[in-house]
Design a protein around this motif. Structure first.
Motif, PDB file in Angstrom:
ATOM      1  N   ARG A 144       0.841  -1.198   0.000  1.00  0.00           N
ATOM      2  CA  ARG A 144       0.000   0.000   0.000  1.00  0.00           C
ATOM      3  C   ARG A 144       0.881   1.255   0.000  1.00  0.00           C
ATOM      4  N   ASP A 145       1.561   1.533   1.088  1.00  0.00           N
ATOM      5  CA  ASP A 145       2.382   2.746   1.132  1.00  0.00           C
ATOM      6  C   ASP A 145       3.632   2.605   0.276  1.00  0.00           C
ATOM      7  N   GLY A 146       4.205   1.391   0.236  1.00  0.00           N
ATOM      8  CA  GLY A 146       5.374   1.178  -0.609  1.00  0.00           C
ATOM      9  C   GLY A 146       5.062   1.370  -2.071  1.00  0.00           C
ATOM     10  N   GLU A 147       3.877   0.938  -2.487  1.00  0.00           N
ATOM     11  CA  GLU A 147       3.486   1.051  -3.885  1.00  0.00           C
ATOM     12  C   GLU A 147       3.257   2.509  -4.294  1.00  0.00           C
ATOM     13  N   GLN A 148       3.175   3.404  -3.339  1.00  0.00           N
ATOM     14  CA  GLN A 148       2.990   4.810  -3.668  1.00  0.00           C
ATOM     15  C   GLN A 148       4.261   5.460  -4.201  1.00  0.00           C
ATOM     16  N   ALA A 149       5.382   4.745  -4.178  1.00  0.00           N
ATOM     17  CA  ALA A 149       6.601   5.267  -4.792  1.00  0.00           C
ATOM     18  C   ALA A 149       6.346   5.531  -6.274  1.00  0.00           C
ATOM     19  N   ALA A 150       6.962   6.558  -6.784  1.00  0.00           N
ATOM     20  CA  ALA A 150       6.773   6.915  -8.193  1.00  0.00           C
ATOM     21  C   ALA A 150       7.131   5.743  -9.099  1.00  0.00           C
ATOM     22  N   PHE A 151       6.291   5.520 -10.103  1.00  0.00           N
ATOM     23  CA  PHE A 151       6.493   4.523 -11.164  1.00  0.00           C
ATOM     24  C   PHE A 151       6.235   3.078 -10.719  1.00  0.00           C
ATOM     25  N   ILE A 152       5.731   2.878  -9.500  1.00  0.00           N
ATOM     26  CA  ILE A 152       5.457   1.516  -9.032  1.00  0.00           C
ATOM     27  C   ILE A 152       3.968   1.241  -9.193  1.00  0.00           C
ATOM     28  N   HIS A 153       3.632   0.203  -9.959  1.00  0.00           N
ATOM     29  CA  HIS A 153       2.229  -0.145 -10.197  1.00  0.00           C
ATOM     30  C   HIS A 153       2.114  -1.668 -10.219  1.00  0.00           C
ATOM     31  N   LEU A 154       1.651  -2.222  -9.125  1.00  0.00           N
ATOM     32  CA  LEU A 154       1.511  -3.675  -9.011  1.00  0.00           C
ATOM     33  C   LEU A 154       0.110  -4.117  -9.430  1.00  0.00           C
ATOM     34  N   LYS A 155       0.056  -5.256 -10.073  1.00  0.00           N
ATOM     35  CA  LYS A 155      -1.217  -5.856 -10.425  1.00  0.00           C
ATOM     36  C   LYS A 155      -1.731  -6.668  -9.239  1.00  0.00           C
ATOM     37  N   PRO A 156      -3.049  -6.891  -9.160  1.00  0.00           N
ATOM     38  CA  PRO A 156      -3.604  -7.643  -8.032  1.00  0.00           C
ATOM     39  C   PRO A 156      -2.939  -9.001  -7.806  1.00  0.00           C
ATOM     40  N   ARG A 157      -2.672  -9.737  -8.881  1.00  0.00           N
ATOM     41  CA  ARG A 157      -2.045 -11.050  -8.740  1.00  0.00           C
ATOM     42  C   ARG A 157      -0.645 -10.930  -8.165  1.00  0.00           C
ATOM     43  N   GLN A 158       0.077  -9.887  -8.564  1.00  0.00           N
ATOM     44  CA  GLN A 158       1.424  -9.673  -8.037  1.00  0.00           C
ATOM     45  C   GLN A 158       1.374  -9.332  -6.550  1.00  0.00           C
ATOM     46  N   LYS A 159       0.403  -8.508  -6.172  1.00  0.00           N
ATOM     47  CA  LYS A 159       0.242  -8.193  -4.755  1.00  0.00           C
ATOM     48  C   LYS A 159      -0.042  -9.453  -3.950  1.00  0.00           C
ATOM     49  N   ALA A 160      -0.879 -10.298  -4.489  1.00  0.00           N
ATOM     50  CA  ALA A 160      -1.219 -11.539  -3.793  1.00  0.00           C
ATOM     51  C   ALA A 160       0.008 -12.412  -3.611  1.00  0.00           C
ATOM     52  N   ASP A 161       0.830 -12.520  -4.634  1.00  0.00           N
ATOM     53  CA  ASP A 161       2.038 -13.349  -4.554  1.00  0.00           C
ATOM     54  C   ASP A 161       3.000 -12.819  -3.491  1.00  0.00           C
ATOM     55  N   ILE A 162       3.190 -11.508  -3.459  1.00  0.00           N
ATOM     56  CA  ILE A 162       4.069 -10.926  -2.440  1.00  0.00           C
ATOM     57  C   ILE A 162       3.479 -11.128  -1.048  1.00  0.00           C
ATOM     58  N   ALA A 163       2.168 -10.977  -0.934  1.00  0.00           N
ATOM     59  CA  ALA A 163       1.509 -11.153   0.364  1.00  0.00           C
ATOM     60  C   ALA A 163       1.704 -12.566   0.905  1.00  0.00           C
ATOM     61  N   VAL A 164       1.641 -13.555   0.027  1.00  0.00           N
ATOM     62  CA  VAL A 164       1.863 -14.946   0.450  1.00  0.00           C
ATOM     63  C   VAL A 164       3.264 -15.099   1.026  1.00  0.00           C
ATOM     64  N   SER A 165       4.253 -14.478   0.389  1.00  0.00           N
ATOM     65  CA  SER A 165       5.633 -14.546   0.881  1.00  0.00           C
ATOM     66  C   SER A 165       5.774 -13.827   2.217  1.00  0.00           C
ATOM     67  N   LEU A 166       5.113 -12.695   2.363  1.00  0.00           N
ATOM     68  CA  LEU A 166       5.177 -11.952   3.622  1.00  0.00           C
ATOM     69  C   LEU A 166       4.515 -12.725   4.748  1.00  0.00           C
ATOM     70  N   GLU A 167       3.406 -13.382   4.445  1.00  0.00           N
ATOM     71  CA  GLU A 167       2.738 -14.197   5.462  1.00  0.00           C
ATOM     72  C   GLU A 167       3.647 -15.334   5.907  1.00  0.00           C
ATOM     73  N   ALA A 168       4.306 -16.000   4.951  1.00  0.00           N
ATOM     74  CA  ALA A 168       5.218 -17.096   5.284  1.00  0.00           C
ATOM     75  C   ALA A 168       6.402 -16.593   6.094  1.00  0.00           C
ATOM     76  N   MET A 169       6.809 -15.366   5.844  1.00  0.00           N
ATOM     77  CA  MET A 169       7.920 -14.761   6.582  1.00  0.00           C
ATOM     78  C   MET A 169       7.552 -14.522   8.044  1.00  0.00           C
ATOM     79  N   GLY A 170       6.259 -14.273   8.297  1.00  0.00           N
ATOM     80  CA  GLY A 170       5.806 -14.121   9.676  1.00  0.00           C
ATOM     81  C   GLY A 170       5.427 -12.726  10.095  1.00  0.00           C
TER      82      GLY A 170
END
Length: 376
Positions: free
Chosen positions: A9-35
């Motif tokens: 959310r806040d990280g994606e507000q950096a200029a020129f950063i535009h994530l697609k929903p599927r990409q957000k989901a993939d990163i979220a899965v990794s963050l959840e596994a990280m703890g």
């Protein structure tokens, strides 16, 4: 120390950063596994893609807490709810009211403080009717009257907010002033209210400010991978976790459940998906952060590893390169790294040849180094 991860959310507000929903989901899965404890799933009312991103994050994860952002407007809050209602039991609303008392057009409005408080209470109360929990942002905290901030925090806590986030939105606080503000607000809040700290890094103080805030009583950290975010970015997740694991490993204030060994892999994943480039020597995640050429750093890394941060904790290793700054220890280490038997090598002669080569090439490539060994 709870980790509120806000790359998506806040990280994606950096200029020129535009994530697609599927990409957000993939990163979220990794963050959840990280703890991480909480994933900031986004600002659903902002656009269709933002709504779909929050929905996809909620759909792809299983246990991690989710936060969705909304202004104090009921329509915003309804949109936030609709994006995560299929996972509402582990979701929270995060809301705020802009610091209207700072706006020039309200300079003569004697009721502006009351209006901010009333709007904030209404938003929190409305959010509590449909979300299990509400977090409230004290935005632009470094620019506002601290007595009013304390009053506002107490009012929204009374209305049902379970977490108060102090946001240094313009990087106008230093460690001492932020620690003082945290203590000042915390001492009047009811027991059991979390205090989150959200630092921006325009002045390069985000890590220091975050550490000071935790020691002063904050118990939730908002951070992004690599410090991604608008302007100077945010507190870097890897920096606060590495700090906690190295300097505060016996301090219960800094205990958290994140697995550091997967951190660099996730950082590389985020960089690949977003195109966001980390600085060459950016702490922990920069491509050359653990690449060593200087002779003294080669020998120190070998001889006093237990008193320095081990890059293996975040899934990395020290890499050697050879050039005119190198010493014998670095040269020997590099040869071993590329699989050369070193027992019969006269290192003093080889070193002279390497120094000659470095005058022409700068950094001596592996191929050049192998050629010099064969010519001896």
């Amino acid at each position: 120390m709870k980790i509120f991860e806000t790359t998506l959310r806040d990280g994606e507000q950096a200029a020129f950063i535009h994530l697609k929903p599927r990409q957000k989901a993939d990163i979220a899965v990794s963050l959840e596994a990280m703890g991480v404890d909480i994933i900031d799933a986004g600002f659903p009312v902002a656009s269709t893609l933002d709504w779909e991103g929050a929905y996809a994050i909620a759909d792809a994860t299983n246990k991690v807490q989710l936060s969705v952002l909304a202004r104090h407007i009921p329509e915003d809050i309804k949109a936030a709810y609709s994006a995560v209602k299929h996972q509402i039991d582990r979701s929270r609303l995060t809301t705020w009211v802009m610091p209207y008392e700072l706006y020039t057009r309200y300079a003569n409005d004697t009721n502006i403080y009351k209006r901010v408080i009333d709007s904030s209470r209404e938003a929190v109360s409305y959010g509590r009717d449909i979300f299990p929990a509400v977090q409230y942002y004290l935005v632009y905290s470094g620019n506002r009257d601290r007595n009013f901030l304390r009053e506002l925090a107490c009012e929204v806590a009374d209305a049902g907010a379970r977490c108060i986030a102090i946001a240094d939105s313009q990087s106008t606080l230093n460690p001492d002033s932020l620690a003082s503000l945290v203590s000042f607000i915390k001492e009047n809040l009811p027991t059991g209210i979390d205090i989150s700290i959200h630092c921006h890094n325009n002045m390069g103080l985000a890590l220091a400010n975050t550490v000071a805030a935790i020691k002063a009583g904050a118990n939730q950290v908002e951070a992004t991978i690599g410090g991604m975010g608008d302007a100077g970015g945010n507190t870097a997740l890897e920096q606060i976790l590495a700090y906690a694991s190295y300097f505060e490993k016996d301090n219960p204030l800094f205990e958290c459940g994140c697995r550091l060994d997967s951190l660099y892999k996730i950082a590389c994943e985020v960089s690949k998906l977003t195109g966001f480039q980390f600085g060459s020597n950016q702490p922990f995640v920069g491509p050359d952060t653990f690449t060593v050429e200087t002779g003294i750093h080669h020998s120190l890394a070998q001889n006093i590893q237990n008193s320095t941060f081990d890059p293996k904790f975040i899934g990395r290793n020290i890499q050697s390169t050879v050039g005119r700054h190198s010493g014998l220890a670095g040269l020997r280490e590099k040869l071993q790294e590329i699989g050369v038997e070193t027992s019969s090598i006269n290192f003093h002669i080889l070193y002279s040849k390497v120094m000659e080569a470095s005058e022409k090439e700068g950094t001596v490539s592996d191929d050049t180094l192998l050629r010099l060994v064969k010519e001896m």
